[in-house]
Design a protein around this motif. Structure first.
Motif, PDB file in Angstrom:
ATOM      1  N   ALA A 132       0.835  -1.205   0.000  1.00 19.07           N
ATOM      2  CA  ALA A 132       0.000   0.000   0.000  1.00 19.07           C
ATOM      3  C   ALA A 132       0.870   1.256   0.000  1.00 19.07           C
ATOM      4  CB  ALA A 132      -0.931  -0.009   1.215  1.00 19.07           C
ATOM      5  N   PHE A 133       1.926   1.244   0.796  1.00 26.19           N
ATOM      6  CA  PHE A 133       2.859   2.375   0.821  1.00 26.19           C
ATOM      7  C   PHE A 133       3.494   2.581  -0.554  1.00 26.19           C
ATOM      8  CE2 PHE A 133       7.284   3.778   1.116  1.00 26.19           C
ATOM      9  CZ  PHE A 133       7.154   4.995   1.774  1.00 26.19           C
ATOM     10  N   LEU A 134       3.950   1.503  -1.169  1.00 23.98           N
ATOM     11  CA  LEU A 134       4.594   1.606  -2.474  1.00 23.98           C
ATOM     12  C   LEU A 134       3.612   2.076  -3.544  1.00 23.98           C
ATOM     13  CD1 LEU A 134       6.810  -1.625  -2.382  1.00 23.98           C
ATOM     14  CD2 LEU A 134       7.508   0.732  -1.925  1.00 23.98           C
ATOM     15  N   ASN A 135       2.351   1.663  -3.422  1.00 15.07           N
ATOM     16  CA  ASN A 135       1.332   2.179  -4.342  1.00 15.07           C
ATOM     17  C   ASN A 135       1.219   3.692  -4.210  1.00 15.07           C
ATOM     18  OD1 ASN A 135       0.736  -0.436  -5.163  1.00 15.07           O
ATOM     19  ND2 ASN A 135      -1.037  -0.647  -3.806  1.00 15.07           N
ATOM     20  N   PHE A 136       1.173   4.156  -2.972  1.00 13.20           N
ATOM     21  CA  PHE A 136       1.048   5.594  -2.725  1.00 13.20           C
ATOM     22  C   PHE A 136       2.243   6.357  -3.282  1.00 13.20           C
ATOM     23  CE2 PHE A 136       1.976   9.230   0.127  1.00 13.20           C
ATOM     24  CZ  PHE A 136       0.860  10.010  -0.157  1.00 13.20           C
ATOM     25  N   MET A 137       3.421   5.751  -3.204  1.00 13.42           N
ATOM     26  CA  MET A 137       4.625   6.407  -3.692  1.00 13.42           C
ATOM     27  C   MET A 137       4.834   6.197  -5.197  1.00 13.42           C
ATOM     28  SD  MET A 137       5.699   7.886  -0.983  1.00 13.42           S
ATOM     29  CE  MET A 137       7.258   8.508  -1.588  1.00 13.42           C
ATOM     30  N   ASP A 138       3.858   5.602  -5.857  1.00 16.31           N
ATOM     31  CA  ASP A 138       3.892   5.376  -7.313  1.00 16.31           C
ATOM     32  C   ASP A 138       5.105   4.552  -7.741  1.00 16.31           C
ATOM     33  OD1 ASP A 138       1.520   6.818  -7.739  1.00 16.31           O
ATOM     34  OD2 ASP A 138       2.609   8.721  -7.814  1.00 16.31           O
ATOM     35  N   VAL A 139       5.452   3.570  -6.942  1.00 14.64           N
ATOM     36  CA  VAL A 139       6.566   2.680  -7.274  1.00 14.64           C
ATOM     37  C   VAL A 139       6.089   1.650  -8.299  1.00 14.64           C
ATOM     38  CG1 VAL A 139       8.173   0.952  -6.362  1.00 14.64           C
ATOM     39  CG2 VAL A 139       7.654   3.019  -5.027  1.00 14.64           C
ATOM     40  N   PRO A 140       6.764   1.516  -9.442  1.00 10.21           N
ATOM     41  CA  PRO A 140       6.326   0.561 -10.469  1.00 10.21           C
ATOM     42  C   PRO A 140       6.269  -0.876  -9.943  1.00 10.21           C
ATOM     43  CG  PRO A 140       7.994   2.061 -11.345  1.00 10.21           C
ATOM     44  CD  PRO A 140       7.945   2.291  -9.865  1.00 10.21           C
TER      45      PRO A 140
END
Length: 347
Positions: A132-140
């Protein structure tokens, strides 16, 4: 009439040329200004359902980056769908959405966006929370951070005259247990020396490589919890004293230039500074905490390394880097861009 027309045409061409030269000069001047300095902004402790008055102030600084220092949202749940919903709501905040369009954003998490207050290695939903954090940070989806344990990462900001490296630590995923303190006003006391870890083996190896191989002019280590302030009774690196020594030795021996630590968590902002044997400049821990809310009942606490005073009202942090002069100017900033405190350090 023909002569008059020719004179008017010549005059208009001259004016046009002068106007164009002026515009080009202004553009070159602005480019030169932006190349002379890096501006980094950061902050922590942001409740998505409370007004954050700083997004326009941060954007007005024309920063090269904004760094989340943790507690991006206050989810406090093991339901990762709920955590994602909180992040999604944060993305809909108009002024933050504008900032996100125009400024590079990076950072780390802390306990409340991790999902468990003061949580660490024991949190059962950490893998889903990480996604969820990585989604928020737009991590591919194909980024290696999607496969590793923990959200630690590094990024390099480059300009013709220098480099800034941002090293985001994960002080949650691997952090072993804390010891309750029975004294009034204190939550935790330090572990026995050598017991437990904050970063875990893999992250320590990664951090060592990041510092030893860095060619940046300044290296910013982002830690969600305070590093230098070691006397209060809340979460801090000093609860794992061997980890503190390990970090100080690594910073000193790595050869990395201009290392600063950025921290959050405490709902206060302050500068801490410590001289380390073998390091040619003092180590600074710049705490900026309280984007939407602060430690309003703060009445004082010891910090032998504090420089200046504690700021116990909402604020954000800003650092201006002069590569040629090798200086960093640290500022605690309130609403409308008011500078509440400032610290300048040569490197």
């Amino acid at each position: 009439m023909r002569n008059i027309f020719l004179l008017m045409l010549l005059f208009s061409l001259i004016v046009a040329c002068r106007s164009k030269s002026s515009i080009v000069s202004d553009e070159l001047k602005n480019m030169a200004t932006s190349e002379n300095d890096f501006i980094i902004t950061f902050g922590s402790c942001n409740k998505h359902d409370m007004e954050n008055v700083f997004w326009d102030d941060i954007l007005a600084q024309n920063p090269d980056a904004f760094i989340w220092g943790g507690d991006i949202v206050y989810a406090d749940t093991d339901n990762t769908s709920k955590i994602q919903e909180h992040y999604d709501l944060q993305d809909t905040v108009p002024n933050y959405a504008t900032l996100k369009e125009k400024v590079f954003i990076t950072g780390t998490w802390d306990d409340h966006d991790y999902g468990l207050n003061d949580g660490g290695i024991e949190f059962s939903a950490k893998k889903g929370s990480q996604q969820a954090f990585l989604n928020f940070m737009d991590v591919p989806q194909n980024d290696e951070r999607r496969q590793q344990e923990g959200v630690y990462s590094s990024q390099m900001i480059s300009k013709p005259n220098g480099l800034i490296k941002i090293i985001n630590l994960d002080t949650r995923y691997f952090r072993t247990g804390l010891i309750d303190d029975k004294k009034e006003g204190r939550r935790y006391k330090p572990n026995d020396y050598g017991d437990g870890t904050i970063l875990g083996k893999a992250q320590w190896q990664w951090l060592e490589n990041e510092l030893k191989t860095s060619n940046a002019d300044f290296n910013l280590i982002v830690s969600s919890i305070q590093f230098l302030s070691n006397e209060h009774g809340f979460e801090k690196w000093a609860n794992h004293p061997a980890e503190v020594d390990k970090m100080e030795k690594l910073i000193t021996s790595s050869g990395a230039k201009g290392v600063l630590i950025l921290s959050g968590d405490r709902h206060i902002s302050e500068f801490s500074r410590k001289d380390l044997k073998g390091l040619s400049y003092p180590l600074i821990d710049f705490t900026s905490s309280g984007l939407t809310h602060s430690y309003s009942s703060y009445s004082g606490e010891p910090n032998q390394y504090r420089v200046g005073e504690v700021t116990a009202i909402p604020s954000f942090g800003l650092i201006e880097f002069d590569i040629e002069k090798k200086t960093a100017t640290l500022k605690i900033i309130g609403d409308h861009g008011v500078v509440l405190q400032e610290l300048k350090q040569a490197y």
